[in-house]
Design an enzyme around this catalytic site. Structure first.
Site, PDB file in Angstrom:
ATOM      1  N   ARG A  53      58.287  21.767  54.241  1.00 26.88           N
ATOM      2  CA  ARG A  53      58.474  20.304  54.243  1.00 26.88           C
ATOM      3  C   ARG A  53      59.453  19.882  53.160  1.00 26.88           C
ATOM      4  O   ARG A  53      60.283  18.978  53.374  1.00 26.88           O
ATOM      5  CB  ARG A  53      57.126  19.606  54.075  1.00 26.88           C
ATOM      6  CG  ARG A  53      57.204  18.090  54.255  1.00 26.88           C
ATOM      7  CD  ARG A  53      55.845  17.427  54.316  1.00 26.88           C
ATOM      8  NE  ARG A  53      55.125  17.497  53.056  1.00 26.88           N
ATOM      9  CZ  ARG A  53      53.868  17.091  52.873  1.00 26.88           C
ATOM     10  NH1 ARG A  53      53.183  16.577  53.881  1.00 26.88           N
ATOM     11  NH2 ARG A  53      53.278  17.184  51.704  1.00 26.88           N
ATOM     12  N   LYS A 152      59.689  13.209  52.267  1.00 25.12           N
ATOM     13  CA  LYS A 152      58.874  12.977  51.075  1.00 25.12           C
ATOM     14  C   LYS A 152      59.845  12.782  49.909  1.00 25.12           C
ATOM     15  O   LYS A 152      60.107  13.689  49.122  1.00 25.12           O
ATOM     16  CB  LYS A 152      57.927  14.157  50.851  1.00 25.12           C
ATOM     17  CG  LYS A 152      56.720  13.791  50.016  1.00 25.12           C
ATOM     18  CD  LYS A 152      55.633  14.827  50.136  1.00 25.12           C
ATOM     19  CE  LYS A 152      54.598  14.688  49.053  1.00 25.12           C
ATOM     20  NZ  LYS A 152      53.998  13.374  48.912  1.00 25.12           N
ATOM     21  N   GLU A 185      48.752   4.828  57.504  1.00 32.61           N
ATOM     22  CA  GLU A 185      48.216   5.791  56.531  1.00 32.61           C
ATOM     23  C   GLU A 185      47.870   5.063  55.242  1.00 32.61           C
ATOM     24  O   GLU A 185      48.093   3.850  55.112  1.00 32.61           O
ATOM     25  CB  GLU A 185      49.225   6.903  56.259  1.00 32.61           C
ATOM     26  CG  GLU A 185      50.544   6.418  55.701  1.00 32.61           C
ATOM     27  CD  GLU A 185      51.541   7.539  55.400  1.00 32.61           C
ATOM     28  OE1 GLU A 185      51.125   8.676  55.134  1.00 32.61           O
ATOM     29  OE2 GLU A 185      52.748   7.245  55.438  1.00 32.61           O
TER      30      GLU A 185
HETATM   31  N1  PMP Z   1      50.868  10.211  53.220  1.00 31.59           N
HETATM   32  C1  PMP Z   1      51.585  10.020  52.100  1.00 31.59           C
HETATM   33  C2  PMP Z   1      52.428   8.817  51.996  1.00 31.59           C
HETATM   34  C3  PMP Z   1      51.525  10.952  51.047  1.00 31.59           C
HETATM   35  O1  PMP Z   1      52.227  10.764  49.929  1.00 31.59           O
HETATM   36  C4  PMP Z   1      50.680  12.077  51.174  1.00 31.59           C
HETATM   37  C5  PMP Z   1      50.577  13.067  50.046  1.00 31.59           C
HETATM   38  N2  PMP Z   1      51.531  14.060  50.124  1.00 31.59           N
HETATM   39  C6  PMP Z   1      49.954  12.236  52.374  1.00 31.59           C
HETATM   40  C7  PMP Z   1      50.076  11.284  53.379  1.00 31.59           C
HETATM   41  C8  PMP Z   1      49.099  13.427  52.609  1.00 31.59           C
HETATM   42  O2  PMP Z   1      49.905  14.562  52.858  1.00 31.59           O
HETATM   43  P1  PMP Z   1      49.470  16.007  52.395  1.00 31.59           P
HETATM   44  O3  PMP Z   1      48.168  16.289  53.025  1.00 31.59           O
HETATM   45  O4  PMP Z   1      50.555  16.893  52.881  1.00 31.59           O
HETATM   46  O5  PMP Z   1      49.363  15.980  50.910  1.00 31.59           O
END
Ligand code: PMP
Length: 300
Positions: A53, A152, A185
């Protein structure tokens, strides 16, 4: 306290010496990408997925990471080993680097690369037993066709505005909706609801980060024989769900027991969520890249 070692552009430096120029475009413009990864009992959880990612995010914004992925993965492992925390959070940051005051990335002299490893708890421990109260907020998820949430990037203002609204409402976390009003989210976590034994989470096109914990939870839930559907849902569906929970590398898996003042189910963490959390905890220590093979002398 033992020394904390931070990887900074090819060397390990102490926290006090981990410094970057004010001309760094990550600082000036949020121009860069990052990742958060967990170490559980000496295992780095789903490291390849996180590194994939990171490289996808960098490619999307045309940011050149000065290491091939295998080399960079090795550097992450070395930073974890060096700090000897059995359980910790890894933060990787790659910024566009030092440039001038203009926007043009062509004037930047090359990426700044940082790896930090330290213990982290974003929610107080007792909330993992009692569950979280959350709200939905006015701030909408930025549209995928404007700035894709799949990248990200260091530009987390959208998420920070959500956190500000959550804190103003005296809760620890909040859900944002997308521009059409579907639930997207949390500020740094994905959301699941459970209705009549079926798990639902928003599909990718709703506009959320493709959470690696989300995907792990989908795998675990299906292995346990539960049906998981990636379908859009609204606030009404959240309010009337039997159970709600959030997932994220920092948040892990945490039950939600109240949303906008409405108790979810019986107002306590539900049995599906508790079962899933138990399986998730088993899985994270069983799966992953083992980097620390014996109890560290100074775990925190
Ligand atoms: N949404 C956002 C906006 C985030 O910053 C994160 C943290 N990385 C997540 C969802 C959860 O993703 P992950 O399980 O890959 O940490």
């Amino acid at each position: 306290m033992p020394e904390q070692w931070i990887f900074l552009n090819g060397e390990f430096v102490t926290k006090d010496n981990a410094k970057i120029s004010v001309y760094d475009h990550g600082f000036l413009y949020g121009d860069g990408v990052f990742e958060g990864i967990r170490v559980y009992s000496g295992n780095i959880f789903r490291m390849k997925e996180h590194m994939d990612r990171l490289y996808r995010s960098a490619k999307s914004i045309m940011l050149n990471i000065p290491y091939i992925q295998e080399e960079f993965t090795d550097l992450v492992v070395k930073t974890v080993e060096r700090n000897r925390h059995e359980s910790a959070y890894i933060r990787i940051v790659v910024s566009r680097g030092v440039g001038d005051l203009g926007l043009d990335p062509n004037n930047c002299r090359g990426a700044n690369v940082v790896i930090i490893v330290e213990p982290l708890a974003i929610f107080p421990k007792h909330l993992y037993e009692t569950g979280l109260e959350i709200v939905t907020v006015a701030t909408r998820r930025n549209r995928p066709d404007v700035l894709s949430p799949k990248v990200k990037s260091l530009n987390y203002l959208n998420n920070i505005l959500v956190k500000i609204e959550a804190r103003l409402a005296n809760v620890n976390e909040a859900l944002m909706l997308n521009d059409q009003g579907y639930v997207a989210e949390g500020s740094a976590d994905n959301v699941f609801i459970i209705k009549d034994g079926v798990f639902y989470t928003p599909p990718g096109y709703i506009g959320a980060l493709e959470g690696i914990t989300r995907n792990a939870v989908i795998d675990i839930a299906r292995e346990q024989g539960y049906e998981v559907k990636e379908e859009p849902f609204t606030r009404h569906d959240v309010y009337t769900a039997d159970e709600v929970f959030l997932t994220g590398t920092a948040a892990e898996v945490i039950a939600v027991v109240k949303v906008d003042g409405r108790p979810i189910g019986n107002g306590v963490p539900g049995s599906y969520t508790k079962h899933l959390l138990e399986k998730f905890r088993e899985r994270v220590v069983a799966e992953g890249v083992k980097v620390i093979s014996q109890a560290a002398p100074h775990v925190s």
